[in-house]
Enzyme design. Structure first.
Site, PDB file in Angstrom:
ATOM      1  CD  GLU A   1       4.458  -4.402  -4.225  1.00 50.96           C
ATOM      2  OE1 GLU A   1       4.481  -4.023  -5.404  1.00 50.96           O
ATOM      3  OE2 GLU A   1       3.743  -5.326  -3.815  1.00 50.96           O
TER       4      GLU A   1
ATOM      5  CB  VAL B   1      -0.726   2.923   5.265  1.00 47.43           C
ATOM      6  CG1 VAL B   1      -1.267   1.748   6.073  1.00 47.43           C
ATOM      7  CG2 VAL B   1      -1.822   3.969   5.072  1.00 47.43           C
ATOM      8  N   GLY B   2       2.484   2.281   5.354  1.00 52.25           N
ATOM      9  CA  GLY B   2       3.565   1.341   5.617  1.00 52.25           C
ATOM     10  C   GLY B   2       4.359   1.712   6.865  1.00 52.25           C
TER      11      GLY B   2
ATOM     12  N   GLY C   1       0.827  -1.199   0.000  1.00 48.88           N
ATOM     13  CA  GLY C   1       0.000   0.000   0.000  1.00 48.88           C
ATOM     14  C   GLY C   1       0.860   1.247   0.000  1.00 48.88           C
ATOM     15  CB  SER C   2       0.067   4.695   0.941  1.00 43.47           C
ATOM     16  OG  SER C   2      -0.254   4.636   2.321  1.00 43.47           O
ATOM     17  CB  THR C   3       5.325   5.624   1.496  1.00 47.00           C
ATOM     18  OG1 THR C   3       5.683   5.134   0.194  1.00 47.00           O
ATOM     19  CG2 THR C   3       6.578   5.768   2.338  1.00 47.00           C
TER      20      THR C   3
END
Length: 391
Positions: free
Chosen positions: A268, A249-250, A245-247
Site C-alpha cells: 500500500e 521504498v515499495g 509506505g512510500s512508492t
C-alpha cells in the site's frame, strides 16, 4: 489561528510511563544483539521520549527463527479457528482496557490527537481484532465439480511466516490491519514498526502474550528501513511481506523479495489523491469534506485529498470558504481537546513539508493562507492553501 507552543495550560496531559523499549522476540523483551538503541522523540517538543533497542539483520534473523519454529512446530497454526478466535477476542479486550495509555503513546510518538486516539484509533484496532477473530473459523475451501470422474477440492492454509512493515502515520490502525488477518489465518510473524512510532507496537506485543498468543507467533523488532526492513524483505525464511509506505521504498521491498525467494508482496503505497468539486455541489458540504480530506491527521495520510479541482462557477466562493475554515483550525498540543491539528510526526517530515511549501512559492503558485511554522518548539505547521497551481 491558535499557535502551537506545547503549553499544557488549561488542559491535563496524562502521566505516561514508557514501559516497553526492547525488542520482543519469542515471547520475551530483549536487547538488540548489537546493544544499539535509537531515540524516539515527542513531536510536540522535539525532546527525547525514550531510547529504543535498535534491531537490525541479526535481530531479524532471531525473530524469523522464532516465528519459523512457532509455525512449523508450534500450536498456533494447528489450533482450530475457533480457538484462535477466542484468543484474539481476549487480545481485543485487553486493548480496550488500555485505551488511554495506548492513545497517549501514539500521541507522544506520532503527534496524533489524543481524543481521536481514544475515540477511533485504539477502539478501531480492537474491533479489527474482533472482526478477524470472527473470521478465524470461517476460512473454508471448496469441493469442486469435475468434468471427469475424479475428486477435486481446495484447501486454504496459512502462508507461513509473514513480515509486516508498519508506517508511522497510523501506528495502531496499520499494526492491526496487518497483524489481525495473519493471526486469524494461523500465520506467525515479524513486525517492524516505523522507527518514529515504535511504542504502541511494543505494548501490543506485551498484550498479545497476556492474551495467550504463543511465544514466537508475534515478534516486534523496531529498527530502520535500510537495515531491519531490508532484512525482512530479503529473508529466505519469510514467506510473505506486507509493506505500507512510500512508492520509492515499495519498489525496494518488491525488488528484495524477488531477489530472495520470490515471496509474494502486498504493497500500500503513497499517492496524490484528487478531489473534484462541480458547480452543483453543496458549497458548505464540499468545503467541509475537502478540509477533512486535506488536514485529517495533519495531512499525514496516504489518501489525503491534497489536489482540489473546483469548477469555475463556484471556484471563488469555494476558495474563500476553504480559506476561512483553514484559518479557524486550531493548531497545538494534541493532548488539548480544543486542538484540531497536532505536530508533524518528526523533524524530517516537518522540514519536508516546509520544503514543498517553498517549492510551491518558487514555482509561482499563490499562497492564500498558512505556509509557516507554528510556535516556538515542536513540529507544527499552519494549514496551508495554494491556488494558481500549474500541473
Amino acid at each position: 489561528m491558535a499557535a502551537a507552543n506545547g503549553d499544557s495550560k488549561g488542559f491535563e496531559v496524562p502521566k505516561l510511563e514508557i514501559k516497553f523499549t526492547k525488542l520482543f522476540i519469542n515471547g520475551r523483551f530483549v536487547d538488540a544483539v548489537s546493544g544499539k538503541t535509537f531515540e524516539t522523540r515527542d513531536p510536540r517538543t522535539g525532546e527525547v521520549t525514550a531510547k529504543i533497542a535498535e534491531g537490525d539483520k541479526a535481530d531479524i534473523d532471531l525473530a524469523v527463527k522464532a516465528a519459523r519454529e512457532a509455525f512449523d512446530h508450534g500450536p498456533w497454526p494447528r489450533m482450530s479457528g475457533f480457538a484462535r478466535g477466542r484468543i484474539l477476542h481476549k487480545f481485543a479486550d485487553l486493548v480496550d482496557q488500555h485505551v488511554e495509555e495506548l492513545a497517549a503513546l501514539d500521541t507522544v510518538d506520532a503527534g496524533k490527537l489524543f481524543a481521536m486516539g481514544k475515540l477511533m484509533d485504539i477502539p478501531g484496532g480492537a474491533n479489527l481484532l474482533r472482526y478477524y477473530a470472527g473470521a478465524a473459523d470461517k476460512i473454508h475451501g471448496e469441493t469442486l465439480k469435475m468434468s471427469r470422474p475424479c475428486h477435486g477440492y481446495t484447501l486454504k492454509e496459512p502462508v507461513g511466516v509473514v513480515g509486516h512493515i508498519v508506517p508511522w502515520n497510523y501506528p495502531t490502525t496499520m499494526f492491526f490491519f496487518k497483524v489481525s488477518p495473519a493471526l486469524a489465518a494461523g500465520c506467525t510473524m515479524v513486525v517492524k514498526p516505523a522507527e518514529q512510532t515504535p511504542l504502541s507496537a511494543l505494548f501490543y506485543a506485551y498484550l498479545a502474550k497476556q492474551a495467550g498468543i504463543p511465544d514466537g507467533v508475534l515478534n516486534v523488532v523496531p529498527g530502520f528501513g535500510p537495515t531491519a526492513g531490508t532484512a525482512i524483505s530479503a529473508h529466505m525464511d519469510i514467506d510473505k511481506v506486507s509493506f505500507t509506505g512510500s512508492t520509492e521504498v515499495g519498489r525496494l521491498v518488491m525488488e528484495a523479495a524477488a531477489k530472495s525467494n520470490l515471496k509474494p508482496v502486498s504493497l500500500e503505497l503513497g499517492g496524490k489523491s484528487p478531489v473534484i468539486v462541480f458547480d452543483d455541489a453543496d458549497l458548505d458540504t464540499a468545503v467541509n469534506l475537502v478540509h477533512m480530506a486535506s488536514y485529517t491527521n495533519k495531512g499525514e495520510i496516504c489518501v489525503a485529498g491534497s489536489r482540489i479541482y473546483v469548477q469555475e462557477g463556484i471556484y471563488d466562493a469555494f476558495v474563500k470558504k476553504a480559506t476561512e475554515m483553514a484559518k479557524k483550525s486550531v493548531v497545538g498540543d494534541p493532548f488539548n481537546p480544543r486542538v484540531h491539528q497536532g505536530p508533524q510526526v518528526d523533524k524530517d517530515q516537518y522540514e519536508k513539508v516546509l520544503k514543498y511549501i517553498d517549492i510551491g512559492k518558487r514555482e509561482g503558485a499563490t499562497l492564500v493562507t498558512g505556509g509557516k511554522p507554528c510556535g516556538d518548539n515542536g513540529y507544527y505547521i499552519e494549514p496551508t492553501i495554494f491556488t494558481d497551481v500549474k500541473a
